[in-house]
Design a protein around this motif. Structure first.
Motif, PDB file in Angstrom:
ATOM      1  N   GLY A  33       0.841  -1.269  -0.219  1.00  0.00           N
ATOM      2  CA  GLY A  33      -0.228   0.059  -0.019  1.00  0.00           C
ATOM      3  C   GLY A  33       0.969   1.164  -0.055  1.00  0.00           C
ATOM      4  N   GLY A  34       1.709   1.230  -0.909  1.00  0.00           N
ATOM      5  CA  GLY A  34       2.734   2.429  -0.899  1.00  0.00           C
ATOM      6  C   GLY A  34       3.768   2.476   0.250  1.00  0.00           C
ATOM      7  N   LYS A  35       3.869   1.619   1.003  1.00  0.00           N
ATOM      8  CA  LYS A  35       5.037   1.746   1.962  1.00  0.00           C
ATOM      9  C   LYS A  35       5.835   0.446   1.601  1.00  0.00           C
ATOM     10  CE  LYS A  35       2.262   4.125   5.511  1.00  0.00           C
ATOM     11  NZ  LYS A  35       2.078   4.043   7.131  1.00  0.00           N
ATOM     12  N   THR A  36       6.898   0.420   2.201  1.00  0.00           N
ATOM     13  CA  THR A  36       7.527  -0.959   2.293  1.00  0.00           C
ATOM     14  C   THR A  36       7.802  -1.553   3.610  1.00  0.00           C
ATOM     15  OG1 THR A  36       8.870   0.109   0.618  1.00  0.00           O
ATOM     16  CG2 THR A  36       9.808  -1.803   1.488  1.00  0.00           C
ATOM     17  N   THR A  37       7.677  -2.775   3.705  1.00  0.00           N
ATOM     18  CA  THR A  37       7.523  -3.448   4.955  1.00  0.00           C
ATOM     19  C   THR A  37       8.839  -4.449   4.938  1.00  0.00           C
ATOM     20  OG1 THR A  37       5.396  -3.133   5.423  1.00  0.00           O
ATOM     21  CG2 THR A  37       6.342  -4.789   6.605  1.00  0.00           C
ATOM     22  N   LEU A  38       9.496  -4.328   6.132  1.00  0.00           N
ATOM     23  CA  LEU A  38      10.533  -5.394   6.404  1.00  0.00           C
ATOM     24  C   LEU A  38      10.079  -6.714   6.946  1.00  0.00           C
ATOM     25  CD1 LEU A  38      13.588  -6.298   6.515  1.00  0.00           C
ATOM     26  CD2 LEU A  38      13.807  -5.195   8.515  1.00  0.00           C
ATOM     27  N   VAL A  39       9.950  -7.959   6.231  1.00  0.00           N
ATOM     28  CA  VAL A  39       9.656  -9.088   6.592  1.00  0.00           C
ATOM     29  C   VAL A  39      10.731  -9.879   7.043  1.00  0.00           C
ATOM     30  CG1 VAL A  39       7.841 -11.086   6.123  1.00  0.00           C
ATOM     31  CG2 VAL A  39       7.398  -8.601   5.439  1.00  0.00           C
ATOM     32  N   PHE A  40      10.607 -10.505   8.358  1.00  0.00           N
ATOM     33  CA  PHE A  40      11.573 -11.671   8.531  1.00  0.00           C
ATOM     34  C   PHE A  40      10.682 -12.932   8.362  1.00  0.00           C
ATOM     35  CE2 PHE A  40      13.453  -7.905  10.717  1.00  0.00           C
ATOM     36  CZ  PHE A  40      14.677  -8.241  10.641  1.00  0.00           C
ATOM     37  N   GLN A  41      11.317 -13.806   7.629  1.00  0.00           N
ATOM     38  CA  GLN A  41      10.784 -15.135   7.377  1.00  0.00           C
ATOM     39  C   GLN A  41      11.625 -16.334   8.030  1.00  0.00           C
ATOM     40  OE1 GLN A  41      10.837 -15.404   2.937  1.00  0.00           O
ATOM     41  NE2 GLN A  41       8.551 -15.279   3.122  1.00  0.00           N
ATOM     42  N   VAL A  42      10.984 -16.951   8.880  1.00  0.00           N
ATOM     43  CA  VAL A  42      11.694 -18.103   9.631  1.00  0.00           C
ATOM     44  C   VAL A  42      11.148 -19.547   9.539  1.00  0.00           C
ATOM     45  CG1 VAL A  42      12.636 -16.380  11.413  1.00  0.00           C
ATOM     46  CG2 VAL A  42      10.356 -17.657  11.854  1.00  0.00           C
ATOM     47  N   VAL A  43      12.209 -20.355   9.672  1.00  0.00           N
ATOM     48  CA  VAL A  43      11.606 -21.683   9.555  1.00  0.00           C
ATOM     49  C   VAL A  43      12.080 -22.403  10.878  1.00  0.00           C
ATOM     50  CG1 VAL A  43      11.951 -24.117   8.611  1.00  0.00           C
ATOM     51  CG2 VAL A  43      11.842 -22.114   7.164  1.00  0.00           C
ATOM     52  N   GLU A  44      11.082 -22.756  12.003  1.00  0.00           N
ATOM     53  CA  GLU A  44      11.414 -23.359  13.059  1.00  0.00           C
ATOM     54  C   GLU A  44      12.064 -24.762  13.104  1.00  0.00           C
ATOM     55  OE1 GLU A  44       8.496 -21.914  16.684  1.00  0.00           O
ATOM     56  OE2 GLU A  44       7.690 -23.509  15.311  1.00  0.00           O
ATOM     57  N   LYS A  45      13.113 -24.903  13.892  1.00  0.00           N
ATOM     58  CA  LYS A  45      13.494 -26.059  14.033  1.00  0.00           C
ATOM     59  C   LYS A  45      12.554 -27.252  14.556  1.00  0.00           C
ATOM     60  CE  LYS A  45      18.413 -25.043  14.794  1.00  0.00           C
ATOM     61  NZ  LYS A  45      19.535 -25.090  15.797  1.00  0.00           N
ATOM     62  N   PRO A  46      12.536 -28.340  14.275  1.00  0.00           N
ATOM     63  CA  PRO A  46      11.409 -29.253  15.067  1.00  0.00           C
ATOM     64  C   PRO A  46      11.932 -29.702  16.616  1.00  0.00           C
ATOM     65  CG  PRO A  46      13.003 -30.692  13.468  1.00  0.00           C
ATOM     66  CD  PRO A  46      13.441 -29.159  13.479  1.00  0.00           C
ATOM     67  N   ALA A  47      11.000 -30.023  17.223  1.00  0.00           N
ATOM     68  CA  ALA A  47      11.161 -30.246  18.581  1.00  0.00           C
ATOM     69  C   ALA A  47      11.637 -31.884  18.296  1.00  0.00           C
ATOM     70  CB  ALA A  47       9.852 -29.791  19.444  1.00  0.00           C
ATOM     71  N   VAL A  48      12.316 -32.343  19.553  1.00  0.00           N
ATOM     72  CA  VAL A  48      12.480 -33.702  19.712  1.00  0.00           C
ATOM     73  C   VAL A  48      11.495 -34.311  20.522  1.00  0.00           C
ATOM     74  CG1 VAL A  48      14.202 -35.324  20.614  1.00  0.00           C
ATOM     75  CG2 VAL A  48      15.056 -33.304  19.526  1.00  0.00           C
ATOM     76  N   ARG A  49      10.768 -35.237  19.998  1.00  0.00           N
ATOM     77  CA  ARG A  49       9.653 -35.624  20.970  1.00  0.00           C
ATOM     78  C   ARG A  49      10.223 -37.025  21.478  1.00  0.00           C
ATOM     79  NH1 ARG A  49       5.238 -39.842  18.138  1.00  0.00           N
ATOM     80  NH2 ARG A  49       6.935 -40.933  17.862  1.00  0.00           N
ATOM     81  N   ARG A  50      10.931 -37.874  21.054  1.00  0.00           N
ATOM     82  CA  ARG A  50      11.560 -38.836  21.738  1.00  0.00           C
ATOM     83  C   ARG A  50      13.149 -39.272  21.393  1.00  0.00           C
ATOM     84  NH1 ARG A  50       8.306 -44.244  20.752  1.00  0.00           N
ATOM     85  NH2 ARG A  50       7.022 -42.589  20.322  1.00  0.00           N
ATOM     86  N   ILE A  51      13.737 -39.793  22.462  1.00  0.00           N
ATOM     87  CA  ILE A  51      15.230 -40.250  22.216  1.00  0.00           C
ATOM     88  C   ILE A  51      15.225 -41.784  22.506  1.00  0.00           C
ATOM     89  CG2 ILE A  51      17.340 -39.747  22.800  1.00  0.00           C
ATOM     90  CD1 ILE A  51      16.933 -37.113  23.611  1.00  0.00           C
ATOM     91  N   LYS A  52      15.864 -42.428  21.608  1.00  0.00           N
ATOM     92  CA  LYS A  52      15.974 -43.799  21.547  1.00  0.00           C
ATOM     93  C   LYS A  52      17.377 -44.393  21.345  1.00  0.00           C
ATOM     94  CE  LYS A  52      14.307 -48.082  19.400  1.00  0.00           C
ATOM     95  NZ  LYS A  52      13.662 -48.353  18.000  1.00  0.00           N
ATOM     96  N   PHE A  53      17.835 -45.297  22.259  1.00  0.00           N
ATOM     97  CA  PHE A  53      19.297 -45.987  22.136  1.00  0.00           C
ATOM     98  C   PHE A  53      19.267 -47.233  21.804  1.00  0.00           C
ATOM     99  CE2 PHE A  53      19.494 -42.362  25.082  1.00  0.00           C
ATOM    100  CZ  PHE A  53      20.699 -41.718  24.564  1.00  0.00           C
ATOM    101  N   ASP A  54      19.703 -47.567  20.584  1.00  0.00           N
ATOM    102  CA  ASP A  54      19.768 -48.942  20.228  1.00  0.00           C
ATOM    103  C   ASP A  54      21.127 -49.525  20.207  1.00  0.00           C
ATOM    104  OD1 ASP A  54      16.853 -49.215  19.468  1.00  0.00           O
ATOM    105  OD2 ASP A  54      17.277 -48.540  17.561  1.00  0.00           O
TER     106      ASP A  54
END
Length: 181
Positions: A33-54
């Motif tokens: 609309g006649g102005k310029t906006t600075l937009v930060f785009q981010v991609v979140e890291k996933p959260a660890v749901r479970r840790i398994k040791f084999d």
């Protein structure tokens, strides 16, 4: 708003990335609309749901989790995982298990969540069959044996005392003690 300053935007992108919560951070200017906006785009890291040791038979899972130092419900941090794997290998070595390898797989399971699986191939426990000293001409070998903590493996007591197993920290301490002697 503020004037556009490319150096400040670059610094802001770096600061957002440094929080550790995002895999990607970028900034772009968008006309609106006649102005310029600075937009930060981010991609979140996933959260660890479970840790398994084999494959871990000789070290308890609680100790492995402590050495890994990665928790569930926190963001996946591959550098932290790799540092934790090195700590796990060091711990195995400190217990006499040399040649232990640890690989990991990250499996997406739900919206922005992953499971972390660590595959451990435990190395062989190295036992000390003989302690020998070379180059000692004036000091009796028995005296040197009294100075060090390392001892040979004895099938009827080593299982109880943990003696007779190659432990790097113990060997380093023995070298210091012999040098002091």
């Amino acid at each position: 708003g503020d004037r556009y300053a490319p150096d400040q935007v670059t610094a802001d992108v770096k600061e957002i990335y440094r929080t550790g919560f995002f895999e990607q951070v970028s900034a772009k200017l968008e006309p609106q609309g006649g102005k310029t906006t600075l937009v930060f785009q981010v991609v979140e890291k996933p959260a660890v749901r479970r840790i398994k040791f084999d494959g871990a038979k000789e070290i308890k899972e609680d100790k492995l989790k402590e050495k890994l130092n990665v928790s569930t419900r926190f963001f996946l941090d591959k550098r932290k995982i790799e540092a934790g794997i090195e700590e796990i290998k060091k711990h195995y070595q400190s217990e006499g298990y040399y040649g232990t390898t640890v690989d990991y797989v990250v499996t997406p399971v739900q919206e922005n969540q992953v499971d972390l699986s660590l595959m451990i191939k435990e190395g062989d426990k190295k036992q000390i069959r003989e302690v020998a000293f070379q180059g000692n001409k004036q000091v009796d070998e028995d005296e040197l044996e009294d100075v060090i903590e390392t001892s040979t493996h004895n099938w009827w007591t080593s299982w109880l005392t943990g003696s007779g197993v190659v432990k790097q920290d113990l060997l380093e301490n023995d070298v210091r003690e012999i040098n002091k002697y």
